[in-house]
Design a protein around this motif. Structure first.
Motif, short mmCIF file in Angstrom:
data_model
loop_
_atom_site.label_atom_id
_atom_site.label_comp_id
_atom_site.label_asym_id
_atom_site.label_seq_id
_atom_site.Cartn_x
_atom_site.Cartn_y
_atom_site.Cartn_z
N ALA A 74 0.78 -1.29 0.16
CA ALA A 74 0.13 -0.11 0.05
C ALA A 74 0.73 1.25 0.03
O ALA A 74 0.58 2.12 -0.67
N PRO A 75 1.97 1.33 0.90
CA PRO A 75 2.78 2.57 0.82
C PRO A 75 3.42 2.85 -0.65
O PRO A 75 3.59 3.96 -0.85
N HIS A 76 3.53 1.73 -1.58
CA HIS A 76 4.27 2.06 -2.84
C HIS A 76 3.32 2.13 -3.88
O HIS A 76 3.66 2.66 -4.81
N ILE A 77 2.19 1.67 -3.90
CA ILE A 77 1.55 1.42 -5.22
C ILE A 77 -0.06 1.85 -4.94
O ILE A 77 -0.95 2.16 -5.80
N GLY A 78 -0.22 2.48 -3.69
CA GLY A 78 -1.69 2.90 -3.33
C GLY A 78 -2.41 1.87 -2.75
O GLY A 78 -2.32 0.74 -2.97
N THR A 79 -3.67 2.16 -1.90
CA THR A 79 -4.40 1.47 -1.37
C THR A 79 -5.40 0.54 -2.40
O THR A 79 -5.57 -0.61 -2.36
N GLY A 80 -6.00 1.15 -3.37
CA GLY A 80 -6.67 0.31 -4.25
C GLY A 80 -5.91 -0.92 -5.03
O GLY A 80 -6.17 -1.93 -4.95
N PRO A 81 -4.65 -0.66 -5.57
CA PRO A 81 -3.88 -1.58 -6.08
C PRO A 81 -3.43 -2.56 -5.13
O PRO A 81 -3.18 -3.76 -5.72
N ALA A 82 -3.37 -2.08 -3.96
CA ALA A 82 -2.72 -3.11 -2.93
C ALA A 82 -3.83 -4.05 -2.68
O ALA A 82 -3.64 -5.22 -2.44
N VAL A 83 -4.93 -3.63 -2.60
CA VAL A 83 -6.05 -4.69 -2.31
C VAL A 83 -6.19 -5.75 -3.42
O VAL A 83 -6.53 -6.60 -3.47
N LEU A 84 -6.00 -5.23 -4.50
CA LEU A 84 -6.26 -6.10 -5.84
C LEU A 84 -4.99 -7.06 -5.84
O LEU A 84 -5.07 -8.20 -5.99
N ALA A 85 -3.73 -6.45 -5.43
CA ALA A 85 -2.52 -7.34 -5.32
C ALA A 85 -2.61 -8.44 -4.22
O ALA A 85 -2.29 -9.50 -4.40
N ALA A 86 -3.34 -8.04 -3.09
CA ALA A 86 -3.60 -8.94 -2.10
C ALA A 86 -4.64 -10.05 -2.55
O ALA A 86 -4.39 -11.12 -2.15
N ALA A 87 -5.63 -9.54 -3.31
CA ALA A 87 -6.56 -10.69 -3.94
C ALA A 87 -5.78 -11.56 -4.73
O ALA A 87 -6.07 -12.86 -4.71
N VAL A 88 -4.88 -11.10 -5.77
CA VAL A 88 -4.06 -11.99 -6.54
C VAL A 88 -3.24 -12.90 -5.77
O VAL A 88 -3.13 -14.09 -6.12
N LEU A 89 -2.45 -12.37 -5.01
CA LEU A 89 -1.45 -13.13 -4.39
C LEU A 89 -2.20 -14.24 -3.54
O LEU A 89 -1.69 -15.42 -3.42
N SER A 90 -3.31 -14.06 -2.62
CA SER A 90 -4.10 -14.89 -2.06
C SER A 90 -4.37 -16.04 -3.09
O SER A 90 -4.27 -17.36 -2.79
N THR A 91 -5.10 -15.55 -4.35
CA THR A 91 -5.62 -16.61 -4.96
C THR A 91 -4.29 -17.40 -5.74
O THR A 91 -4.60 -18.72 -5.82
N VAL A 92 -3.35 -17.00 -6.12
CA VAL A 92 -2.07 -17.66 -6.72
C VAL A 92 -1.69 -18.64 -5.58
O VAL A 92 -1.31 -19.62 -6.03
N SER A 93 -1.68 -18.03 -4.25
CA SER A 93 -0.89 -19.20 -3.29
C SER A 93 -1.80 -20.30 -3.20
O SER A 93 -1.55 -21.41 -2.68
N ALA A 94 -3.23 -19.98 -3.32
CA ALA A 94 -4.24 -21.39 -3.02
C ALA A 94 -4.07 -22.48 -4.19
O ALA A 94 -4.35 -23.42 -3.91
#
Length: 326
Positions: A74-94
């Motif tokens: 979030a501090p580097h890419i902003g809150t919106g993109p960070a939430v999207l990245a969190a969703a993607v990383l969680s999905t990829v790890s699954a």
């Protein structure tokens, strides 16, 4: 027309929730924040544990990945993109987790999911403490400027999770998942690709859970591995879904309401009773006892039990009318 009537109740409930911030204090807004947040994660878990019948006890893995992904990005890419990245990383790890754990069934699958979440807890606490700050905690950038706005963030998340669950549950995929839950071997014999559909449910579940973890971290302001990877997170999600009714559409929301308000009431009511010793421990004991009693006497959960009662009542009335007609 029938499909339209099915959405009347959710819309009325949503309108009621939208009015709460105008009448409730910030304290109760925070209670509702956690109700909505964990109801949303409960809807996500319900896809795997309720509809597909795969008892995952390690959803804290995806919750924690989402929380730390948001906190670090979030501090580097902003809150919106960070939430999207969190969703993607969680999905990829699954994906690898599902491919490994779905080779097992029953209690072995449940134990494997616990092991994954505990492994991530240990890694975040020790091996990757340079990144996560370990037990010292990591500061998290907020999503919204006003803390009271997290109420709306959690409500929006729950609505999205509910809508995804409703659409999947009433689709061909949902029927396939329920077939797998009832008898996986039979589902395979009728050409249902059971590994694929179980993995699909897990990926969607992980995506939503990762978003929930990012919202949790943003609201908390600082996180430690024990906050997001702990078994308490996984257990809370499982308990509320089972209490409300696993495999039912409204079960996780009902369970979240009961558990959150029961937990808050128990902690406050026993806080000043000195002879009980540790008030929090006693509250958790009563909290656990409530869950055990519900599981023993209402195995279908509250929503499932009510649905069965209504169905039985309707059948009884129909039988009486048929007999009277004869």
């Amino acid at each position: 027309m029938k499909r339209l009537r099915a959405w009347i109740l959710p819309i009325l409930v949503l309108i009621l929730f939208a009015l709460i911030p105008f009448t409730a204090s910030f304290y109760y807004q925070q209670i509702f924040f956690y109700i909505f947040l964990f109801a949303g994660v409960g809807f996500a878990w319900n896809l795997v544990g309720g509809y597909a019948g795969q008892l995952s006890l390690g959803h804290a893995a995806f919750f924690g990945i989402g929380a730390y992904a948001y906190a670090l990005l979030a501090p580097h890419i902003g809150t919106g993109p960070a939430v999207l990245a969190a969703a993607v990383l969680s999905t990829v790890s699954a994906a690898p987790i599902g491919l490994i754990c779905f080779r097992l069934r029953g209690p072995y699958f449940a134990l494997a999911t616990i092991a994954v979440a505990q492994l991530l807890l240990v890694l975040a606490t020790n091996q990757f403490k340079g990144l996560t700050q370990g037990a010292a905690g990591l500061l998290v950038q907020g999503m919204v400027p006003d803390p009271s706005l997290y109420y709306w963030v959690a409500l929006g998340f729950m609505v999205v999770a509910f809508a995804v669950t409703a659409l999947l549950a009433t689709s061909k995929t949902g029927y396939y998942l329920m077939a797998i839950r009832e008898d996986e071997d039979t589902a395979q014999t009728v050409t249902i690709n059971t590994p694929l559909y179980k993995l699909y449910a897990l990926l969607v579940s992980a995506l939503l859970t990762g978003v929930g973890g990012s919202i949790f971290a943003a609201n908390l302001g600082t996180i430690q591995p024990n906050d997001v990877f702990s078994a308490a997170i996984s257990n809370q999600v499982v308990f509320l879904a089972i209490l409300g009714g696993a495999g039912t559409l409204y079960g996780p929301l009902v369970g979240a309401f009961i558990l959150e308000f029961a937990s808050d009431w128990l902690k406050n009511s026993v806080a000043n009773v000195t002879w009980l010793g540790d008030a929090n421990a006693f509250a958790f004991f009563l909290y656990g006892l409530l869950i055990v009693l519900v599981v023993m006497y209402m195995p279908a959960g509250i929503v499932g039990t009510v649905a069965k009662w209504r169905k039985g009542r309707a059948a009884h009335v129909h039988a009486q009318r048929t007999t009277a007609g004869v």
